[in-house]
Motif scaffolding. Structure first.
Motif, PDB file in Angstrom:
ATOM      1  N   SER A  64      49.841  42.289  38.958  1.00  0.00           N
ATOM      2  CA  SER A  64      48.726  43.102  38.473  1.00  0.00           C
ATOM      3  C   SER A  64      47.535  43.052  39.428  1.00  0.00           C
ATOM      4  O   SER A  64      46.984  44.085  39.778  1.00  0.00           O
ATOM      5  CB  SER A  64      48.279  42.639  37.087  1.00  0.00           C
ATOM      6  N   TYR A  65      47.154  41.857  39.848  1.00  0.00           N
ATOM      7  CA  TYR A  65      45.988  41.756  40.716  1.00  0.00           C
ATOM      8  C   TYR A  65      46.026  40.464  41.523  1.00  0.00           C
ATOM      9  O   TYR A  65      46.762  39.521  41.206  1.00  0.00           O
ATOM     10  CB  TYR A  65      44.687  41.824  39.913  1.00  0.00           C
ATOM     11  N   LEU A  97      33.138  37.905  47.043  1.00  0.00           N
ATOM     12  CA  LEU A  97      34.502  37.670  46.579  1.00  0.00           C
ATOM     13  C   LEU A  97      34.571  36.847  45.299  1.00  0.00           C
ATOM     14  O   LEU A  97      35.633  36.740  44.695  1.00  0.00           O
ATOM     15  CB  LEU A  97      35.321  36.977  47.672  1.00  0.00           C
ATOM     16  N   ARG A  98      33.453  36.282  44.881  1.00  0.00           N
ATOM     17  CA  ARG A  98      33.473  35.474  43.670  1.00  0.00           C
ATOM     18  C   ARG A  98      33.761  36.346  42.449  1.00  0.00           C
ATOM     19  O   ARG A  98      33.102  37.353  42.229  1.00  0.00           O
ATOM     20  CB  ARG A  98      32.132  34.761  43.497  1.00  0.00           C
ATOM     21  N   ASN A  99      34.770  35.955  41.677  1.00  0.00           N
ATOM     22  CA  ASN A  99      35.149  36.669  40.458  1.00  0.00           C
ATOM     23  C   ASN A  99      35.513  38.134  40.732  1.00  0.00           C
ATOM     24  O   ASN A  99      35.262  39.028  39.925  1.00  0.00           O
ATOM     25  CB  ASN A  99      34.015  36.611  39.423  1.00  0.00           C
ATOM     26  N   THR A 100      36.114  38.380  41.901  1.00  0.00           N
ATOM     27  CA  THR A 100      36.504  39.729  42.295  1.00  0.00           C
ATOM     28  C   THR A 100      38.022  39.846  42.302  1.00  0.00           C
ATOM     29  O   THR A 100      38.714  38.970  42.822  1.00  0.00           O
ATOM     30  CB  THR A 100      35.946  40.068  43.686  1.00  0.00           C
ATOM     31  N   TRP A 101      38.535  40.928  41.727  1.00  0.00           N
ATOM     32  CA  TRP A 101      39.976  41.164  41.661  1.00  0.00           C
ATOM     33  C   TRP A 101      40.349  42.340  42.556  1.00  0.00           C
ATOM     34  O   TRP A 101      39.585  43.299  42.710  1.00  0.00           O
ATOM     35  CB  TRP A 101      40.402  41.481  40.231  1.00  0.00           C
ATOM     36  N   ALA A 116      40.857  48.034  45.016  1.00  0.00           N
ATOM     37  CA  ALA A 116      42.295  48.209  45.156  1.00  0.00           C
ATOM     38  C   ALA A 116      42.829  47.254  46.217  1.00  0.00           C
ATOM     39  O   ALA A 116      42.161  46.988  47.223  1.00  0.00           O
ATOM     40  CB  ALA A 116      42.616  49.653  45.536  1.00  0.00           C
ATOM     41  N   LEU A 117      44.033  46.741  45.988  1.00  0.00           N
ATOM     42  CA  LEU A 117      44.678  45.902  46.996  1.00  0.00           C
ATOM     43  C   LEU A 117      45.116  46.760  48.181  1.00  0.00           C
ATOM     44  O   LEU A 117      45.059  46.320  49.327  1.00  0.00           O
ATOM     45  CB  LEU A 117      45.875  45.180  46.373  1.00  0.00           C
TER      46      LEU A 117
END
Length: 299
Positions: A64-65, A97-101, A116-117
């Motif tokens: 998912s992430y 990047l903290r708490n980032t998906w 998005a990945l």
């Protein structure tokens, strides 16, 4: 709250298992699961399928992430760029990047948060030290229960830019040389950028810039604007459509100082993509050299 626990609960359970089984944290394998190489001043995009394959090595289906858990050296080597809900490319430093998906399915990216990945890219600083940047990450399922731990090594070294640069202009001391936006488009296309180039962002020039001359928009015309060394990297210079930037790339020029000699380099990143996307980017160098006459020749 749901977001908080979905992200952190698996890491807590992992710690609990490690304590109960007396397995020290340093037992993680030293070799990286993913490895990339990039020259200074260049970029490398991560491959979605590699994260998927890592996840499938332990679980079925698609992940998912992805969450990065250790990125303490990122700012020393460069930064990440990613695409948000609005298909805009955003630069991300350590603090971002903290708490980032980063979502495996781009359609799952929510408004005003996360990315998005697909299209996630590392941009190496031109003046970064040669070495290896290690990023640790976790790949989760939709419920945040099943996850796979991984490491990524990005080997930074060399210098992708040649002494001539991607674009070369010649200018006589005290005179003006105009930029041709098609030169930047050609540099974008030749470096593998897909779709259409939308805009260009310059890096902050070296101290040589202040002694060489000044970049202008609409030089000698009404509403002319000059860009000092500290200002040049603050703006987007668009190709064709003003929706993608602050100033028209085709109205830029460099006015050389009367004592200008040698050359000055302006590193840039060109962004583009298909349709309205700007999820593609390439890096290049504009080299302006002193000569007996002024000419704009894209190399």
């Amino acid at each position: 709250m749901r977001r908080f626990f979905r992200k952190r609960l698996p890491a807590f359970l992992l710690t609990l298992v490690m304590v109960m089984t007396m397995v020290p944290a340093v037992s993680a394998k030293s070799s990286a699961d993913l490895t990339y190489e990039v020259d200074k001043g260049d970029s490398v995009s991560f491959k979605e399928r590699e994260f998927r394959d890592l996840y499938r090595s332990e679980y079925s289906g698609d992940p998912s992430y992805v969450v990065f858990t250790d990125y303490s050296d990122l700012d020393d080597y460069g930064y990440l760029t990613a695409v948000n809900y609005y298909d805009k490319t955003v630069s991300l430093s350590e603090s971002d990047l903290r708490n980032t998906w980063f979502y495996y399915d781009s359609h799952d990216v929510p408004k005003n948060m996360d990315y998005a990945l697909d299209g996630l890219t590392f941009e190496a600083n031109r003046r970064a030290d040669s070495g290896t940047l290690r990023l640790k990450f976790e790949i989760y399922d939709a419920d945040g229960k099943n996850y796979v731990y991984g490491t990524m090594d990005i080997k930074v070294g060399g210098d992708s830019g040649s002494s001539k640069g991607d674009i070369t202009y010649t200018v006589k001391p005290g005179e003006e040389v105009t930029f041709d936006d098609e030169d930047f488009v050609n540099a974008y296309d030749n470096a593998g950028g897909s779709g259409t180039m939308k805009y260009v962002v310059f890096e902050k020039p070296s101290s040589d810039y202040s002694n060489a001359g000044t970049v202008y928009s609409r030089y000698g015309k009404r509403n002319a604007t000059s860009f000092t060394r500290s200002e040049l990297d603050d703006y987007k210079f668009y190709y064709g459509d003003s929706d993608y930037g602050d100033y028209d790339l085709d109205e830029l020029s460099f006015v050389a100082d009367k004592s200008f000699s040698g050359s000055v380099e302006l590193s840039f990143t060109a962004y583009g993509g298909t349709g309205t996307r700007t999820n593609q980017n390439v890096t290049g160098t504009l080299v302006i050299t002193s000569g007996k006459s002024s000419s704009a020749k894209g190399d």
